[in-house]
Design a protein around this motif. Structure first.
Motif, mmCIF file in Angstrom:
data_model
loop_
_atom_site.group_PDB
_atom_site.id
_atom_site.type_symbol
_atom_site.label_atom_id
_atom_site.label_comp_id
_atom_site.label_asym_id
_atom_site.label_seq_id
_atom_site.Cartn_x
_atom_site.Cartn_y
_atom_site.Cartn_z
ATOM 1 N N LEU A 38 0.834 -1.201 0.000
ATOM 2 C CA LEU A 38 0.000 0.000 0.000
ATOM 3 C C LEU A 38 0.868 1.251 0.000
ATOM 4 N N GLY A 39 0.343 2.306 -0.613
ATOM 5 C CA GLY A 39 1.010 3.594 -0.616
ATOM 6 C C GLY A 39 0.004 4.702 -0.394
ATOM 7 N N VAL A 40 0.478 5.863 0.021
ATOM 8 C CA VAL A 40 -0.381 7.022 0.248
ATOM 9 C C VAL A 40 -0.048 8.083 -0.793
ATOM 10 N N VAL A 41 -1.066 8.569 -1.462
ATOM 11 C CA VAL A 41 -0.887 9.512 -2.570
ATOM 12 C C VAL A 41 -0.704 10.931 -2.037
ATOM 13 N N THR A 42 0.311 11.606 -2.547
ATOM 14 C CA THR A 42 0.580 12.990 -2.149
ATOM 15 C C THR A 42 -0.172 13.997 -3.008
ATOM 16 N N ALA A 43 -0.350 13.660 -4.294
ATOM 17 C CA ALA A 43 -1.034 14.566 -5.212
ATOM 18 C C ALA A 43 -1.430 13.804 -6.469
ATOM 19 N N ILE A 44 -2.531 14.227 -7.066
ATOM 20 C CA ILE A 44 -2.912 13.739 -8.392
ATOM 21 C C ILE A 44 -2.280 14.704 -9.389
ATOM 22 N N ALA A 45 -1.400 14.177 -10.199
ATOM 23 C CA ALA A 45 -0.555 15.026 -11.042
ATOM 24 C C ALA A 45 -1.367 15.877 -12.007
ATOM 25 N N GLY A 46 -0.895 17.101 -12.191
ATOM 26 C CA GLY A 46 -1.434 17.939 -13.253
ATOM 27 C C GLY A 46 -0.885 17.491 -14.589
ATOM 28 N N LEU A 62 -1.610 11.663 6.502
ATOM 29 C CA LEU A 62 -1.100 11.171 7.782
ATOM 30 C C LEU A 62 -2.027 10.119 8.368
ATOM 31 N N ARG A 63 -3.331 10.349 8.305
ATOM 32 C CA ARG A 63 -4.295 9.417 8.876
ATOM 33 C C ARG A 63 -4.302 8.097 8.113
ATOM 34 N N LEU A 64 -4.187 8.158 6.802
ATOM 35 C CA LEU A 64 -4.115 6.932 6.011
ATOM 36 C C LEU A 64 -2.816 6.178 6.309
ATOM 37 N N ARG A 65 -1.713 6.914 6.411
ATOM 38 C CA ARG A 65 -0.429 6.279 6.696
ATOM 39 C C ARG A 65 -0.448 5.614 8.085
ATOM 40 N N ASN A 66 -1.057 6.284 9.073
ATOM 41 C CA ASN A 66 -1.148 5.697 10.406
ATOM 42 C C ASN A 66 -2.023 4.439 10.404
ATOM 43 N N ALA A 67 -3.083 4.467 9.586
ATOM 44 C CA ALA A 67 -3.961 3.303 9.494
ATOM 45 C C ALA A 67 -3.211 2.107 8.920
ATOM 46 N N VAL A 68 -2.390 2.358 7.901
ATOM 47 C CA VAL A 68 -1.603 1.280 7.305
ATOM 48 C C VAL A 68 -0.519 0.821 8.281
ATOM 49 N N ALA A 69 0.080 1.757 9.002
ATOM 50 C CA ALA A 69 1.112 1.401 9.986
ATOM 51 C C ALA A 69 0.553 0.487 11.065
ATOM 52 N N ASP A 70 -0.715 0.670 11.429
ATOM 53 C CA ASP A 70 -1.351 -0.220 12.399
ATOM 54 C C ASP A 70 -1.353 -1.671 11.930
ATOM 55 N N LEU A 71 -1.267 -1.855 10.609
ATOM 56 C CA LEU A 71 -1.284 -3.202 10.031
ATOM 57 C C LEU A 71 0.125 -3.714 9.761
ATOM 58 N N GLY A 72 1.137 -2.915 10.156
ATOM 59 C CA GLY A 72 2.512 -3.367 10.048
ATOM 60 C C GLY A 72 3.227 -3.006 8.770
ATOM 61 N N HIS A 73 2.746 -1.974 8.055
ATOM 62 C CA HIS A 73 3.380 -1.577 6.798
ATOM 63 C C HIS A 73 3.623 -0.068 6.786
ATOM 64 N N PRO A 74 4.678 0.393 6.068
ATOM 65 C CA PRO A 74 5.039 1.808 6.122
ATOM 66 C C PRO A 74 4.240 2.720 5.202
ATOM 67 N N ALA A 75 3.636 2.211 4.133
ATOM 68 C CA ALA A 75 2.854 3.024 3.192
ATOM 69 C C ALA A 75 3.635 4.227 2.675
ATOM 70 N N CYS A 123 -14.365 19.264 -1.461
ATOM 71 C CA CYS A 123 -13.856 18.959 -0.133
ATOM 72 C C CYS A 123 -12.404 18.495 -0.227
ATOM 73 N N PRO A 124 -11.714 18.350 0.916
ATOM 74 C CA PRO A 124 -10.376 17.756 0.912
ATOM 75 C C PRO A 124 -10.426 16.326 0.383
ATOM 76 N N VAL A 125 -9.357 15.909 -0.307
ATOM 77 C CA VAL A 125 -9.311 14.559 -0.856
ATOM 78 C C VAL A 125 -8.054 13.828 -0.374
ATOM 79 N N GLY A 126 -8.188 12.504 -0.256
ATOM 80 C CA GLY A 126 -7.062 11.636 0.078
ATOM 81 C C GLY A 126 -7.174 10.360 -0.724
ATOM 82 N N MET A 127 -6.026 9.712 -0.988
ATOM 83 C CA MET A 127 -6.030 8.486 -1.782
ATOM 84 C C MET A 127 -5.074 7.450 -1.202
ATOM 85 N N LEU A 128 -5.525 6.204 -1.254
ATOM 86 C CA LEU A 128 -4.718 5.057 -0.857
ATOM 87 C C LEU A 128 -4.459 4.205 -2.085
ATOM 88 N N PHE A 129 -3.185 3.945 -2.396
ATOM 89 C CA PHE A 129 -2.831 3.117 -3.539
ATOM 90 C C PHE A 129 -2.608 1.662 -3.099
#
Length: 426
Positions: free
Chosen positions: A209-217, A341-354, A372-378
């Motif tokens: 899993l990874g956490v998305v920083t931005a959807i590219a222009g 940060l919240r997505l990364r912490n959720a993945v960290a709870d499962l033992g992965h760095p994301a 609204c604000p957006v977040g993405m999990l890969f």
């Protein structure tokens, strides 16, 4: 107290749902499911069934977006949105879009079954026009949800000459109801989407899993290079004005610019037309496209300026003409820092760095960012392959992603969200 999770069971259920949804296609030989088609109707009905089985209330808006609702704090409470899309490209893979819808339903079903109470509601959304494969538009379903639908889209026609408006009516919808599809921005907390990476980075790094920083222009250019035709056997190399060689050097210049960037820039020459196109004639005219994407609008604009300077320099040295015109421009959509940060912490709870990573592909989050604000999990996909029948995400990885969404929701209160520049949204 954390909700107990059976990650293997979640992954197996996700895989089964993906297979069932992937069987809904216009052809038994490949997966093709376009917006507002009978296949879209069948897929939407299946998704609605799954939502009801998860204990959600279900509605459908004027553009066919299926919405599963869970409102423990009452219908007037603010809500968190989780979603993706169920339309596909032609001869598609099964995971692009559909996986995000499936994982959202599974996660919310777990939360509801566990009796977890939240001071907000959650809606799972299944959009129908992310790919833009039927009409010359894209993200129109999520644009309607975000309140930015362009009415001019209704006049657009598909390859059979059917207008968007007529297709909506045939689907059983009233175009006059489109404005009612928009959420009240004061009642929406954020939009979160799980999606296959559509690239090879997570697999290369050995991370699920990874956490998305931005959807590219993205910027798309059409470049016309003009030279002089001549006999392939009689014009000396030093006296040629070869449009193709000039275009090739410009394409390599774009590659060099992208490789030097620090924001994950990619440059692609996807089309090239050569005139006169004869084996024994020096090319006199070449038209090619350049698709330039970056996680930073500043770096993308700087790259465009550098490319234009390089193209004119190359043309001047070779005695060629060059005309550059832009025909597509989409701004970068940063994902909000608190959501990352919240997505990364959720993945960290499962033992992965994301690991953090940009998305070079477009997503419904681009439209939803106007609401609204957006977040993405890969989620890792095999070989980085997407938009292809070979597209694949493992049950183990999908189970982890569903579990990460559950952990994300468990911890999610009514926060202040910090945007990508550090500003605070309440």
């Amino acid at each position: 107290m954390s909700v107990p999770l059976d990650i293997a069971a979640l992954g197996a259920r996700a895989a089964a749902m993906i297979e069932e949804l992937g069987a809904i296609s216009e052809s038994p030989d490949h997966l093709t499911r376009f917006f507002l088609t009978p296949q879209h109707r069948r897929a939407a009905d299946l998704v609605a069934t799954w939502m009801r089985e998860a204990g959600l209330d279900v509605s459908e808006d004027a553009l066919g977006t299926v919405r599963g609702h869970w409102h423990p704090a009452g219908p007037g409470a603010p809500r968190l949105l989780i979603g993706s899309h169920i339309d596909t490209v032609a001869e598609a893979g099964k995971y692009d879009g559909a996986m995000g819808v499936v994982l959202g339903i599974l996660a919310l079903g777990i939360i509801k079954k566990a009796g977890l109470s939240r001071p907000y509601g959650i809606d799972v959304l299944a959009f129908g026009d992310e790919e833009g494969t039927r009409f010359p538009t894209t993200l129109s379903a999520s644009a309607a949800v975000a309140g930015i639908f362009a009415p001019a889209s209704l006049a657009m026609r598909d390859a059979d000459g059917v207008s968007y408006r007529d297709a909506l009516i045939a689907y059983g919808k009233n175009p006059d109801d489109i404005p009612a599809a928009a959420y009240d921005p004061n009642k929406v907390i954020a939009y979160v989407e799980a999606h296959i990476e559509q690239g090879p980075v997570l697999e290369a790094d050995g991370e699920p899993l990874g956490v998305v920083t931005a959807i590219a222009g993205a910027s798309r250019l059409s470049i016309t290079v003009t030279g002089e035709a001549g006999h392939a056997g009689t014009v000396p190399m030093r006296m040629r004005h070869d449009a193709l060689l000039g275009a090739a050097e410009m394409a390599l210049a774009a590659e060099k610019i992208a490789k030097a960037d620090r924001h994950g820039m990619v440059a692609t020459v996807g089309r090239m037309h050569i005139d006169p196109g004869s084996i024994n004639v020096i090319p006199s005219r070449v038209v090619f496209t350049l698709d330039l994407r970056s996680g930073s609008d500043v770096s993308r604009r700087e790259a465009l300026e550098r490319f234009e300077r390089e193209a004119h320099r190359i043309a001047d040295l070779r005695g060629l003409g060059v005309v550059i015109s832009a025909f597509h421009e989409v701004a970068t959509v940063p994902c909000y820092r608190d959501l990352q940060l919240r997505l990364r912490n959720a993945v960290a709870d499962l033992g992965h760095p994301a690991p953090s990573m940009p998305s070079g592909a477009g997503h419904d989050g681009q439209a939803m960012s106007k609401l609204c604000p957006v977040g993405m999990l890969f989620v890792r996909c095999r070989g980085g392959i997407s938009h292809n029948p070979a597209e694949y995400a493992s049950p183990d990885d999908m189970g982890l992603a569903a579990a990460a969404l559950v952990r994300f929701i468990e911890r999610f209160q009514l926060p202040q969200l910090t945007d990508a520049t550090g500003g605070v949204l309440t």
